[in-house]
Design a protein around this motif. Structure first.
Motif, PDB file in Angstrom:
ATOM      1  N   VAL A  13      36.218 -35.089  29.399  1.00  0.00           N
ATOM      2  CA  VAL A  13      35.715 -35.203  30.770  1.00  0.00           C
ATOM      3  C   VAL A  13      36.550 -34.341  31.724  1.00  0.00           C
ATOM      4  CG1 VAL A  13      35.376 -36.787  32.701  1.00  0.00           C
ATOM      5  CG2 VAL A  13      34.699 -37.468  30.396  1.00  0.00           C
ATOM      6  N   GLN A  14      37.860 -34.298  31.528  1.00  0.00           N
ATOM      7  CA  GLN A  14      38.711 -33.459  32.382  1.00  0.00           C
ATOM      8  C   GLN A  14      38.376 -31.987  32.197  1.00  0.00           C
ATOM      9  OE1 GLN A  14      40.713 -34.187  34.724  1.00  0.00           O
ATOM     10  NE2 GLN A  14      41.060 -36.378  34.494  1.00  0.00           N
ATOM     11  N   THR A  15      38.124 -31.580  30.969  1.00  0.00           N
ATOM     12  CA  THR A  15      37.747 -30.191  30.707  1.00  0.00           C
ATOM     13  C   THR A  15      36.431 -29.854  31.397  1.00  0.00           C
ATOM     14  OG1 THR A  15      38.862 -30.269  28.553  1.00  0.00           O
ATOM     15  CG2 THR A  15      37.265 -28.512  28.896  1.00  0.00           C
ATOM     16  N   LEU A  16      35.466 -30.744  31.288  1.00  0.00           N
ATOM     17  CA  LEU A  16      34.179 -30.524  31.940  1.00  0.00           C
ATOM     18  C   LEU A  16      34.315 -30.533  33.452  1.00  0.00           C
ATOM     19  CD1 LEU A  16      31.954 -32.737  29.633  1.00  0.00           C
ATOM     20  CD2 LEU A  16      31.798 -30.262  29.887  1.00  0.00           C
ATOM     21  N   ARG A  17      35.241 -31.343  33.967  1.00  0.00           N
ATOM     22  CA  ARG A  17      35.453 -31.380  35.416  1.00  0.00           C
ATOM     23  C   ARG A  17      35.947 -30.028  35.920  1.00  0.00           C
ATOM     24  NH1 ARG A  17      39.039 -36.203  37.631  1.00  0.00           N
ATOM     25  NH2 ARG A  17      37.228 -37.319  36.792  1.00  0.00           N
ATOM     26  N   ASN A  18      36.815 -29.376  35.143  1.00  0.00           N
ATOM     27  CA  ASN A  18      37.282 -28.045  35.548  1.00  0.00           C
ATOM     28  C   ASN A  18      36.123 -27.056  35.623  1.00  0.00           C
ATOM     29  OD1 ASN A  18      39.915 -28.998  35.579  1.00  0.00           O
ATOM     30  ND2 ASN A  18      40.357 -28.328  33.492  1.00  0.00           N
ATOM     31  N   SER A  19      35.243 -27.095  34.621  1.00  0.00           N
ATOM     32  CA  SER A  19      34.076 -26.214  34.642  1.00  0.00           C
ATOM     33  C   SER A  19      33.149 -26.555  35.800  1.00  0.00           C
ATOM     34  CB  SER A  19      33.308 -26.332  33.312  1.00  0.00           C
ATOM     35  OG  SER A  19      34.121 -25.957  32.227  1.00  0.00           O
ATOM     36  N   LEU A  20      32.992 -27.846  36.066  1.00  0.00           N
ATOM     37  CA  LEU A  20      32.142 -28.283  37.170  1.00  0.00           C
ATOM     38  C   LEU A  20      32.698 -27.805  38.512  1.00  0.00           C
ATOM     39  CD1 LEU A  20      29.687 -29.968  38.017  1.00  0.00           C
ATOM     40  CD2 LEU A  20      31.167 -31.971  38.058  1.00  0.00           C
ATOM     41  N   MET A  21      34.014 -27.853  38.677  1.00  0.00           N
ATOM     42  CA  MET A  21      34.628 -27.393  39.920  1.00  0.00           C
ATOM     43  C   MET A  21      34.449 -25.881  40.093  1.00  0.00           C
ATOM     44  SD  MET A  21      38.163 -29.625  40.069  1.00  0.00           S
ATOM     45  CE  MET A  21      38.705 -28.755  41.539  1.00  0.00           C
ATOM     46  N   SER A  22      34.563 -25.129  38.997  1.00  0.00           N
ATOM     47  CA  SER A  22      34.356 -23.684  39.085  1.00  0.00           C
ATOM     48  C   SER A  22      32.938 -23.363  39.539  1.00  0.00           C
ATOM     49  CB  SER A  22      34.632 -23.034  37.726  1.00  0.00           C
ATOM     50  OG  SER A  22      35.965 -23.226  37.333  1.00  0.00           O
ATOM     51  N   ALA A  23      31.960 -24.061  38.957  1.00  0.00           N
ATOM     52  CA  ALA A  23      30.570 -23.851  39.357  1.00  0.00           C
ATOM     53  C   ALA A  23      30.342 -24.269  40.805  1.00  0.00           C
ATOM     54  CB  ALA A  23      29.638 -24.621  38.429  1.00  0.00           C
ATOM     55  N   THR A  24      31.015 -25.329  41.235  1.00  0.00           N
ATOM     56  CA  THR A  24      30.887 -25.794  42.626  1.00  0.00           C
ATOM     57  C   THR A  24      31.413 -24.752  43.600  1.00  0.00           C
ATOM     58  OG1 THR A  24      31.140 -28.092  41.890  1.00  0.00           O
ATOM     59  CG2 THR A  24      31.472 -27.631  44.236  1.00  0.00           C
ATOM     60  N   ILE A  25      32.562 -24.173  43.270  1.00  0.00           N
ATOM     61  CA  ILE A  25      33.152 -23.148  44.143  1.00  0.00           C
ATOM     62  C   ILE A  25      32.230 -21.935  44.239  1.00  0.00           C
ATOM     63  CG2 ILE A  25      35.069 -21.513  44.361  1.00  0.00           C
ATOM     64  CD1 ILE A  25      36.863 -23.677  43.126  1.00  0.00           C
ATOM     65  N   THR A  26      31.669 -21.515  43.107  1.00  0.00           N
ATOM     66  CA  THR A  26      30.762 -20.364  43.112  1.00  0.00           C
ATOM     67  C   THR A  26      29.521 -20.655  43.940  1.00  0.00           C
ATOM     68  OG1 THR A  26      31.534 -19.777  40.886  1.00  0.00           O
ATOM     69  CG2 THR A  26      29.505 -18.755  41.646  1.00  0.00           C
TER      70      THR A  26
END
Length: 215
Positions: A63-76
């Motif tokens: 879940v933490q790994t996916l959260r990092n990817s989710l945050m990157s997509a959010t920033i973009t």
């Protein structure tokens, strides 16, 4: 009339360069997926989901790994939305005035078309990032289920499909965002669009090369 020829040719040449490059990447990816980074990464993400499905105790790490990817997509997505609002604010009124005088396709000027392409590209980046966030979010629910449980096993296939979609969509959002650079250069001077597209192709090729190629 002669003043319009070079800008139109430059615009057509720049778009052709990008289309040929993307077509080549797709062609290579279908014949040799290990030579294209996005296909290699998609396989890596799928293997990651399958491996963790059998490893109890790694749910929080997943879940933490996916959260990092989710945050990157959010920033973009947020950056693309802000840039889109800025483009509409700065050039919207001028573009609307120019389009008001367009009664046939040949009335459209290169500058107006480039402005439309700029806004469309930013919107595409926003949409791809948003859809990527949606898929990453659903994968997070699947990966937080206890590993080895019947519920987890039932959604492994769905999680693999979703994480592959999320990765591809996030990649396309970044590609769209990078494509903004030559469009801005073209708005300043349409003749500079082809060399700007060549520079973009070089940058994209750095993204498309996997870290290690095994033939």
């Amino acid at each position: 009339m002669s003043g319009l020829i070079n800008p139109w040719l430059a615009l057509a040449l720049g778009l052709l360069i990008l289309l040929l490059y993307e077509g080549r990447v797709v062609w290579i990816g279908r014949r040799a997926p290990h030579r294209v980074a996005r296909d290699v990464h998609a396989q890596m993400r799928a293997d990651w989901v399958r491996a963790l499905a059998e490893k109890p105790g790694f749910e929080i790490v997943a879940v933490q790994t996916l959260r990092n990817s989710l945050m990157s997509a959010t920033i973009t997505a947020s950056t693309a939305a802000l840039c889109l609002m800025g483009a509409v604010t700065l050039g919207g009124s001028r573009l609307a005035a120019g389009l008001a005088g367009v009664h046939a396709p040949h009335d459209l000027l290169p500058l107006e078309l480039l402005q439309l392409l700029l806004m469309g590209t930013l919107f595409a980046s926003f949409v791809c990032s948003t859809l990527s966030m949606r898929y990453y979010n659903h994968v997070g629910f699947a990966m937080s289920l206890p590993a080895g449980s019947p519920q987890r096993q039932a959604v492994v296939g769905l999680a693999v499909d979703y994480i592959e979609r999320a990765g591809y969509l996030y990649g396309w959002s970044l590609r769209s965002f990078l494509s903004v650079a030559p469009l801005v250069v073209g708005i300043v001077n349409p003749v500079l669009l082809p060399p700007a597209c060549v520079c973009l192709v070089w940058v994209l090729w750095q993204f498309d090369k996997p870290g290690a190629i095994t033939d």
